[in-house]
Design a protein around this motif. Sequence first.
Motif, PDB file in Angstrom:
ATOM      1  N   UNK A   1      -4.604  -0.412  -7.590  1.00 24.39           N
ATOM      2  CA  UNK A   1      -6.119   0.228  -7.521  1.00 24.39           C
ATOM      3  C   UNK A   1      -5.932   1.064  -6.491  1.00 24.39           C
ATOM      4  N   UNK A   2      -7.045   1.961  -6.670  1.00 27.51           N
ATOM      5  CA  UNK A   2      -7.263   3.205  -5.517  1.00 27.51           C
ATOM      6  C   UNK A   2      -8.184   2.112  -4.467  1.00 27.51           C
ATOM      7  N   UNK A   3      -7.564   2.537  -3.056  1.00 28.96           N
ATOM      8  CA  UNK A   3      -8.206   1.881  -1.674  1.00 28.96           C
ATOM      9  C   UNK A   3      -9.439   2.669  -1.430  1.00 28.96           C
ATOM     10  N   UNK A   4     -10.443   2.195  -1.015  1.00 32.67           N
ATOM     11  CA  UNK A   4     -11.533   2.697  -0.585  1.00 32.67           C
ATOM     12  C   UNK A   4     -11.722   2.826   1.012  1.00 32.67           C
ATOM     13  N   UNK A   5     -10.864   1.977   1.729  1.00 31.38           N
ATOM     14  CA  UNK A   5     -10.985   1.935   2.924  1.00 31.38           C
ATOM     15  C   UNK A   5      -9.404   1.565   3.583  1.00 31.38           C
TER      16      UNK A   5
ATOM     17  N   UNK B   1       0.691  -1.141  -0.006  1.00 29.80           N
ATOM     18  CA  UNK B   1       0.122  -0.115  -0.003  1.00 29.80           C
ATOM     19  C   UNK B   1       0.853   1.339  -0.083  1.00 29.80           C
ATOM     20  N   UNK B   2       0.438   2.187  -0.751  1.00 30.99           N
ATOM     21  CA  UNK B   2       1.361   3.546  -0.746  1.00 30.99           C
ATOM     22  C   UNK B   2       0.358   4.691  -0.711  1.00 30.99           C
ATOM     23  N   UNK B   3       0.499   5.696  -0.096  1.00 29.82           N
ATOM     24  CA  UNK B   3      -0.121   6.837   0.270  1.00 29.82           C
ATOM     25  C   UNK B   3       0.445   8.181  -0.744  1.00 29.82           C
ATOM     26  N   UNK B   4      -0.575   8.623  -1.498  1.00 31.54           N
ATOM     27  CA  UNK B   4      -0.246   9.658  -2.345  1.00 31.54           C
ATOM     28  C   UNK B   4      -0.922  10.916  -1.645  1.00 31.54           C
TER      29      UNK B   4
ATOM     30  N   UNK C   1      -6.073  18.810  -2.169  1.00 31.75           N
ATOM     31  CA  UNK C   1      -5.847  17.159  -2.515  1.00 31.75           C
ATOM     32  C   UNK C   1      -5.860  16.477  -1.040  1.00 31.75           C
ATOM     33  N   UNK C   2      -6.912  15.552  -1.144  1.00 29.21           N
ATOM     34  CA  UNK C   2      -6.810  14.673   0.041  1.00 29.21           C
ATOM     35  C   UNK C   2      -5.976  13.535  -0.131  1.00 29.21           C
ATOM     36  N   UNK C   3      -5.402  12.986   0.877  1.00 34.31           N
ATOM     37  CA  UNK C   3      -4.290  11.848   0.765  1.00 34.31           C
ATOM     38  C   UNK C   3      -5.027  10.705   0.087  1.00 34.31           C
ATOM     39  N   UNK C   4      -4.533   9.946  -0.673  1.00 34.25           N
ATOM     40  CA  UNK C   4      -5.304   8.887  -1.211  1.00 34.25           C
ATOM     41  C   UNK C   4      -4.329   7.615  -1.000  1.00 34.25           C
ATOM     42  N   UNK C   5      -4.909   6.507  -0.785  1.00 33.13           N
ATOM     43  CA  UNK C   5      -4.090   5.222  -0.715  1.00 33.13           C
ATOM     44  C   UNK C   5      -4.333   4.374  -1.902  1.00 33.13           C
ATOM     45  N   UNK C   6      -3.190   4.034  -2.579  1.00 29.00           N
ATOM     46  CA  UNK C   6      -3.262   3.066  -3.662  1.00 29.00           C
ATOM     47  C   UNK C   6      -2.638   1.733  -3.209  1.00 29.00           C
ATOM     48  N   UNK C   7      -3.004   0.838  -4.021  1.00 26.35           N
ATOM     49  CA  UNK C   7      -2.655  -0.707  -3.519  1.00 26.35           C
ATOM     50  C   UNK C   7      -2.045  -1.413  -4.827  1.00 26.35           C
ATOM     51  N   UNK C   8      -0.746  -2.214  -4.727  1.00 29.74           N
ATOM     52  CA  UNK C   8      -0.650  -3.158  -5.726  1.00 29.74           C
ATOM     53  C   UNK C   8      -1.289  -4.333  -5.136  1.00 29.74           C
ATOM     54  N   UNK C   9      -1.941  -5.142  -5.990  1.00 28.83           N
ATOM     55  CA  UNK C   9      -2.628  -6.224  -5.719  1.00 28.83           C
ATOM     56  C   UNK C   9      -2.352  -7.424  -6.468  1.00 28.83           C
ATOM     57  N   UNK C  10      -2.489  -8.558  -6.066  1.00 24.15           N
ATOM     58  CA  UNK C  10      -2.080  -9.743  -7.012  1.00 24.15           C
ATOM     59  C   UNK C  10      -3.571 -10.575  -7.101  1.00 24.15           C
ATOM     60  N   UNK C  11      -4.126 -10.662  -8.375  1.00 21.29           N
ATOM     61  CA  UNK C  11      -5.053 -11.584  -8.428  1.00 21.29           C
ATOM     62  C   UNK C  11      -5.047 -13.055  -8.222  1.00 21.29           C
TER      63      UNK C  11
END
Length: 102
Positions: A75-79, A45-48, A57-67
């Motif tokens: 993807x952007x994380x909503x929680x 997870x990283x935070x922009x 700009x509100x800090x946003x969390x993005x995640x590297x995910x594996x299917x």
Amino acid sequence: MSAGVTIWRCASCRTGYFPEPLLCPKCHGGQFDTDRVTEAVIEEVSVIRHMIGQENWQPRRIANVRTPEGLYLTVGLRDQSGPGDVIELSEDGTAPFGQAKS
Ligand SMILES: [Zn+2]
């Protein structure tokens, strides 16, 4: 918002890809069908915190995910999900998002 995120699947060997490749590296096929992937595991997870040219700009969390089949997506994380968590994938327009499975 729609459930799942679009991936591409080789029409001849059915291997999944994201994003769409020009040719399938496995069988060199050039035809792809779209498919949906609905869940993935968070790897990182990283935070922009800032975006150039964006006020308020509100800090946003993005995640590297594996299917489940081993594709990597960002993807952007909503929680507040974190590494190791299984998330549900969705699309808002063409932007992929994820949140904890409900
Ligand atoms: Zn193929």
